[in-house]
Each structure stands twice: as C-alpha cells, then as structure tokens.
Motif scaffolding. Sequence first.
Motif, short mmCIF file in Angstrom:
data_model
loop_
_atom_site.label_atom_id
_atom_site.label_comp_id
_atom_site.label_asym_id
_atom_site.label_seq_id
_atom_site.Cartn_x
_atom_site.Cartn_y
_atom_site.Cartn_z
N VAL A 1 0.82 -1.21 0.00
CA VAL A 1 0.00 0.00 0.00
C VAL A 1 0.86 1.27 0.00
O VAL A 1 0.50 2.26 -0.64
N ASP A 2 2.01 1.25 0.67
CA ASP A 2 2.89 2.42 0.69
C ASP A 2 3.39 2.75 -0.72
O ASP A 2 3.46 3.92 -1.11
N GLU A 3 3.73 1.71 -1.48
CA GLU A 3 4.23 1.91 -2.84
C GLU A 3 3.12 2.44 -3.75
O GLU A 3 3.37 3.33 -4.58
N ARG B 1 3.11 6.17 -5.58
CA ARG B 1 2.90 6.37 -7.02
C ARG B 1 1.78 7.38 -7.27
O ARG B 1 1.90 8.23 -8.15
N ILE B 2 0.70 7.26 -6.52
CA ILE B 2 -0.42 8.21 -6.69
C ILE B 2 0.05 9.64 -6.44
O ILE B 2 -0.24 10.54 -7.24
N GLN C 1 -5.46 5.05 -8.08
CA GLN C 1 -6.42 5.25 -7.00
C GLN C 1 -7.44 4.12 -6.97
O GLN C 1 -7.79 3.62 -5.90
N ALA C 2 -7.92 3.72 -8.15
CA ALA C 2 -8.86 2.59 -8.23
C ALA C 2 -8.21 1.32 -7.70
O ALA C 2 -8.85 0.54 -6.98
N SER C 3 -6.95 1.11 -8.04
CA SER C 3 -6.23 -0.07 -7.53
C SER C 3 -6.13 -0.03 -6.02
O SER C 3 -6.33 -1.05 -5.35
N LEU C 4 -5.82 1.12 -5.46
CA LEU C 4 -5.75 1.26 -4.00
C LEU C 4 -7.08 0.90 -3.36
O LEU C 4 -7.14 0.12 -2.41
#
Length: 116
Positions: free
Chosen positions: A3-5, A9-10, A42-45
Amino acid sequence: MNVDEVLNRIITINHAWKLSREEFGSSNAITKALRDQKSSWQASLLRDYPEMSYLKVDTDNSTADEILYSVRLKRSIVIDGVTRTDAEHLPERIAKELFYELEIEALLKNNENIHV
C-alpha cells in the motif's frame, strides 16, 4: 506491491499531472495520460486495499458542477517523511468511469474502523 508503494505512485503522478497541466494545459495528451494513470492507481488502491481505504465526498473542494471524492486512508501512512491521510482527489465523473455505481456506494460507506 504494498500500500505504501501504491500511495507513493499516486502522489508522484499527481504532482507530475499538476505540473503538466500548468505547463501544457488540461487538454494536452500528456496531461490527460497522467490524470488517467493517477485515477487508475487510486482505483487499484481502493479495490486492492479496502481495509485501508475508502471514498469521502470532499465538501471543501467540490463545486456545483464538479463533485470531488477524497480517496481516504483508514490509518495514516508516512511517505517521504510526510504523514498522509489521503491519496489525493478523484472527480466523481472519473470515478463513474472506473467503478460501478454499487462499488462507489460501498466505497463511500467503507469508512469504519478509521485510525488516522
């Protein structure tokens, strides 16, 4: 990828998108590609880390013609020495391209157990 990576990126792509928008304008192909890439991450997160993220309508930045969602974190994360509680904004019109309506409703309700 953790999640940090994804969050890093975002944030990085969001900064690049803003610079491109200032330099080349919002209709430039590079600017649009950066915006779309940020939205995709963002959708992936939101999809890959539902225990860590949710959507919230941003009442401070939304306007009559543009609703913005804040992609929020359920607990803060330190990125490059800065404590983050969100993963930037996502316009409603783009969210509707990336998610089904039921997904958006669930993401807006997914704000339980927040430990920011």
